[in-house]
Design a protein around this motif. Structure first.
Motif, PDB file in Angstrom:
ATOM      1  N   LYS A   1       0.831  -1.206   0.000  1.00  0.00           N
ATOM      2  CA  LYS A   1       0.000   0.000   0.000  1.00  0.00           C
ATOM      3  C   LYS A   1       0.866   1.256   0.000  1.00  0.00           C
ATOM      4  CE  LYS A   1      -3.749   2.284   2.519  1.00  0.00           C
ATOM      5  NZ  LYS A   1      -3.071   3.597   2.533  1.00  0.00           N
ATOM      6  N   ALA A   2       1.940   1.239   0.770  1.00  0.00           N
ATOM      7  CA  ALA A   2       2.850   2.398   0.794  1.00  0.00           C
ATOM      8  C   ALA A   2       3.509   2.599  -0.566  1.00  0.00           C
ATOM      9  CB  ALA A   2       3.908   2.200   1.879  1.00  0.00           C
ATOM     10  N   ARG A   3       3.845   1.495  -1.223  1.00  0.00           N
ATOM     11  CA  ARG A   3       4.470   1.599  -2.545  1.00  0.00           C
ATOM     12  C   ARG A   3       3.493   2.171  -3.569  1.00  0.00           C
ATOM     13  NH1 ARG A   3       5.880  -3.340  -3.006  1.00  0.00           N
ATOM     14  NH2 ARG A   3       4.228  -4.061  -4.392  1.00  0.00           N
ATOM     15  N   VAL A   4       2.242   1.766  -3.488  1.00  0.00           N
ATOM     16  CA  VAL A   4       1.223   2.288  -4.405  1.00  0.00           C
ATOM     17  C   VAL A   4       0.959   3.765  -4.126  1.00  0.00           C
ATOM     18  CG1 VAL A   4      -1.204   2.120  -5.093  1.00  0.00           C
ATOM     19  CG2 VAL A   4       0.144   0.038  -4.744  1.00  0.00           C
ATOM     20  N   ASP A   5       0.871   4.131  -2.864  1.00  0.00           N
ATOM     21  CA  ASP A   5       0.650   5.542  -2.515  1.00  0.00           C
ATOM     22  C   ASP A   5       1.798   6.416  -2.998  1.00  0.00           C
ATOM     23  OD1 ASP A   5      -1.728   4.866  -1.340  1.00  0.00           O
ATOM     24  OD2 ASP A   5      -0.914   4.764   0.699  1.00  0.00           O
ATOM     25  N   LEU A   6       3.010   5.901  -2.884  1.00  0.00           N
ATOM     26  CA  LEU A   6       4.170   6.655  -3.364  1.00  0.00           C
ATOM     27  C   LEU A   6       4.095   6.848  -4.877  1.00  0.00           C
ATOM     28  CD1 LEU A   6       6.926   7.977  -2.945  1.00  0.00           C
ATOM     29  CD2 LEU A   6       7.962   5.701  -3.147  1.00  0.00           C
ATOM     30  N   ALA A   7       3.704   5.819  -5.604  1.00  0.00           N
ATOM     31  CA  ALA A   7       3.591   5.923  -7.062  1.00  0.00           C
ATOM     32  C   ALA A   7       2.495   6.912  -7.446  1.00  0.00           C
ATOM     33  CB  ALA A   7       3.306   4.552  -7.670  1.00  0.00           C
ATOM     34  N   LYS A   8       1.386   6.913  -6.696  1.00  0.00           N
ATOM     35  CA  LYS A   8       0.316   7.870  -6.972  1.00  0.00           C
ATOM     36  C   LYS A   8       0.785   9.305  -6.694  1.00  0.00           C
ATOM     37  CE  LYS A   8      -3.605   4.774  -6.122  1.00  0.00           C
ATOM     38  NZ  LYS A   8      -4.799   4.504  -5.276  1.00  0.00           N
ATOM     39  N   SER A   9       1.545   9.482  -5.634  1.00  0.00           N
ATOM     40  CA  SER A   9       2.070  10.823  -5.333  1.00  0.00           C
ATOM     41  C   SER A   9       3.020  11.296  -6.423  1.00  0.00           C
ATOM     42  CB  SER A   9       2.785  10.800  -3.976  1.00  0.00           C
ATOM     43  OG  SER A   9       1.896  10.447  -2.938  1.00  0.00           O
ATOM     44  N   GLU A  10       3.857  10.411  -6.915  1.00  0.00           N
ATOM     45  CA  GLU A  10       4.776  10.774  -7.992  1.00  0.00           C
ATOM     46  C   GLU A  10       4.017  11.100  -9.272  1.00  0.00           C
ATOM     47  OE1 GLU A  10       7.377   7.460  -8.264  1.00  0.00           O
ATOM     48  OE2 GLU A  10       8.678   8.123  -6.609  1.00  0.00           O
ATOM     49  N   SER A  11       2.927  10.362  -9.516  1.00  0.00           N
ATOM     50  CA  SER A  11       2.107  10.654 -10.699  1.00  0.00           C
ATOM     51  C   SER A  11       1.441  12.018 -10.576  1.00  0.00           C
ATOM     52  CB  SER A  11       1.045   9.562 -10.876  1.00  0.00           C
ATOM     53  OG  SER A  11       0.205   9.847 -11.981  1.00  0.00           O
ATOM     54  N   GLU A  12       0.932  12.314  -9.392  1.00  0.00           N
ATOM     55  CA  GLU A  12       0.311  13.618  -9.170  1.00  0.00           C
ATOM     56  C   GLU A  12       1.345  14.736  -9.285  1.00  0.00           C
ATOM     57  OE1 GLU A  12      -3.057  15.961  -8.557  1.00  0.00           O
ATOM     58  OE2 GLU A  12      -2.852  13.791  -8.869  1.00  0.00           O
ATOM     59  N   LEU A  13       2.545  14.484  -8.789  1.00  0.00           N
ATOM     60  CA  LEU A  13       3.616  15.473  -8.904  1.00  0.00           C
ATOM     61  C   LEU A  13       3.972  15.716 -10.371  1.00  0.00           C
ATOM     62  CD1 LEU A  13       5.795  17.263  -7.628  1.00  0.00           C
ATOM     63  CD2 LEU A  13       7.265  15.236  -7.489  1.00  0.00           C
ATOM     64  N   SER A  14       3.980  14.665 -11.172  1.00  0.00           N
ATOM     65  CA  SER A  14       4.283  14.807 -12.603  1.00  0.00           C
ATOM     66  C   SER A  14       3.249  15.682 -13.294  1.00  0.00           C
ATOM     67  CB  SER A  14       4.340  13.433 -13.268  1.00  0.00           C
ATOM     68  OG  SER A  14       5.364  12.634 -12.718  1.00  0.00           O
ATOM     69  N   LYS A  15       1.993  15.549 -12.894  1.00  0.00           N
ATOM     70  CA  LYS A  15       0.937  16.377 -13.478  1.00  0.00           C
ATOM     71  C   LYS A  15       1.122  17.840 -13.107  1.00  0.00           C
ATOM     72  CE  LYS A  15      -2.496  12.663 -13.594  1.00  0.00           C
ATOM     73  NZ  LYS A  15      -3.810  12.187 -13.087  1.00  0.00           N
ATOM     74  N   HIS A  16       1.462  18.091 -11.842  1.00  0.00           N
ATOM     75  CA  HIS A  16       1.678  19.481 -11.417  1.00  0.00           C
ATOM     76  C   HIS A  16       2.911  20.082 -12.096  1.00  0.00           C
ATOM     77  CE1 HIS A  16      -1.474  19.964  -8.415  1.00  0.00           C
ATOM     78  NE2 HIS A  16      -1.215  18.743  -7.967  1.00  0.00           N
ATOM     79  N   ILE A  17       3.942  19.260 -12.278  1.00  0.00           N
ATOM     80  CA  ILE A  17       5.134  19.744 -12.991  1.00  0.00           C
ATOM     81  C   ILE A  17       4.793  20.091 -14.429  1.00  0.00           C
ATOM     82  CG2 ILE A  17       7.389  19.040 -13.885  1.00  0.00           C
ATOM     83  CD1 ILE A  17       7.810  17.453 -11.330  1.00  0.00           C
ATOM     84  N   LEU A  18       3.949  19.259 -15.054  1.00  0.00           N
ATOM     85  CA  LEU A  18       3.532  19.537 -16.427  1.00  0.00           C
ATOM     86  C   LEU A  18       2.715  20.819 -16.500  1.00  0.00           C
ATOM     87  CD1 LEU A  18       3.302  18.628 -19.394  1.00  0.00           C
ATOM     88  CD2 LEU A  18       1.224  17.379 -18.744  1.00  0.00           C
ATOM     89  N   ILE A  19       1.822  21.013 -15.533  1.00  0.00           N
ATOM     90  CA  ILE A  19       1.014  22.232 -15.509  1.00  0.00           C
ATOM     91  C   ILE A  19       1.905  23.462 -15.351  1.00  0.00           C
ATOM     92  CG2 ILE A  19      -0.709  23.508 -14.164  1.00  0.00           C
ATOM     93  CD1 ILE A  19      -1.975  20.761 -13.493  1.00  0.00           C
ATOM     94  N   ASP A  20       2.869  23.373 -14.432  1.00  0.00           N
ATOM     95  CA  ASP A  20       3.779  24.499 -14.228  1.00  0.00           C
ATOM     96  C   ASP A  20       4.638  24.742 -15.464  1.00  0.00           C
ATOM     97  OD1 ASP A  20       5.044  26.445 -12.269  1.00  0.00           O
ATOM     98  OD2 ASP A  20       6.795  25.258 -12.822  1.00  0.00           O
ATOM     99  N   TYR A  21       5.066  23.678 -16.109  1.00  0.00           N
ATOM    100  CA  TYR A  21       5.866  23.831 -17.329  1.00  0.00           C
ATOM    101  C   TYR A  21       5.043  24.497 -18.422  1.00  0.00           C
ATOM    102  CZ  TYR A  21       9.020  22.660 -21.149  1.00  0.00           C
ATOM    103  OH  TYR A  21       9.866  22.739 -22.227  1.00  0.00           O
ATOM    104  N   PHE A  22       3.789  24.082 -18.546  1.00  0.00           N
ATOM    105  CA  PHE A  22       2.926  24.656 -19.581  1.00  0.00           C
ATOM    106  C   PHE A  22       2.646  26.130 -19.306  1.00  0.00           C
ATOM    107  CE2 PHE A  22      -1.443  25.245 -21.378  1.00  0.00           C
ATOM    108  CZ  PHE A  22      -1.074  25.179 -22.708  1.00  0.00           C
ATOM    109  N   ARG A  23       2.484  26.478 -18.040  1.00  0.00           N
ATOM    110  CA  ARG A  23       2.249  27.875 -17.691  1.00  0.00           C
ATOM    111  C   ARG A  23       3.475  28.735 -18.016  1.00  0.00           C
ATOM    112  NH1 ARG A  23       0.499  28.957 -11.657  1.00  0.00           N
ATOM    113  NH2 ARG A  23       2.533  27.988 -11.342  1.00  0.00           N
TER     114      ARG A  23
END
Length: 261
Positions: free
Chosen positions: A112-134
């Protein structure tokens, strides 16, 4: 006395040489080069769709989502078997067999911790993409405005050159009539030449800024330069910074996710 005449003759030849070079340069500079106008909205849409760096950044989203699926995988059991020869003929022990079953069981919420970490990294990637696009939108907008600035500067300098050129012609006629000295007439011509050189340099900067527009749009091999449309007269600076930043962030998030899909 002869030295003074030689010096004056050299100065006259130098002045004529400068004026001839300026005239040749004026004939070679292209101020009406081939270009294709593009509106700001079309330009920004092309940047969002075709910018190569942004396209590469978007690949991080499916990669991070694949990481979530990989984190959910439970280790498979491993079964192994083997055969061996005792190699002791006098004891006649013959052959032996081995079998092994190996299954890793994760305890303490490790999966469960490994899955939560992967989800957090995925969410971080989305925010990085949003910031890059801005940031990409900001850079593209500044480049578009810079092209408008260069274009208006070229027009202003060419108008100044035309006015000074007319003044130089007028001073030349006045010098022939004896109304002003020859030095003043030459000074007007040199000032006109200086303005023309400045305009020529600005035209080069203008073309360079237009080429940068094509690069941001992901097209580095355009035969025709893109040209901006509009001016700075429609800019409204009466706004609330916090509200504008919130709206821009929301719109950037929607646009980035929509483009990424």
């Amino acid at each position: 006395m002869l030295n003074v005449k030689k010096i004056n003759k050299k100065n006259l030849l130098l002045t004529c040489y400068i004026l001839v070079l300026t005239a040749v340069a004026q004939g070679q500079v292209d101020t009406s080069f081939q270009k294709k106008t593009i509106a700001y909205s079309d330009y920004m849409e092309a940047v969002a769709k075709n910018n190569k760096a942004f396209a590469a950044e978007k690949f991080n989203i499916p990669i991070s989502e694949a990481g979530i699926e990989m984190a959910k995988v439970i280790p498979d059991p491993e079964f192994s078997a083997g055969i061996f020869n005792n190699d002791q003929r006098n004891k006649k022990m013959g052959y032996g067999y081995t079998a092994e079953l190996d299954w890793t069981i994760e305890l303490g919420g490790k999966r469960k911790a490994r899955v939560d970490l992967a989800k957090s990294e995925s969410e971080l990637s989305k925010h990085i993409l949003i910031d890059y696009f801005r940031n990409l939108q900001a850079d593209a907008t500044l480049q578009y405005l810079l092209s408008i600035q260069h274009e208006q500067l070229v027009k202003l300098q060419l108008n100044s050159y035309e006015a000074m050129s007319q003044l130089a012609k007028s001073d030349s006629m006045r010098a022939k009539l004896g109304a002003i000295t020859e030095v003043d007439a030459k000074q007007s011509k040199l000032e006109a030449s200086t303005l023309w050189n400045e305009a020529t340099s600005s035209i080069g900067s203008w073309k360079s800024s237009l080429s940068n527009l094509a690069l941001l749009m992901g097209n580095s091999q355009m035969g025709t330069l893109l040209a901006t449309v509009g001016d700075f007269s429609a800019f409204h600076r009466n706004f609330q910074l916090a509200e504008t930043d919130r709206e821009r962030t929301t719109e950037s998030r929607r646009s980035a996710i929509r483009v990424a899909k």
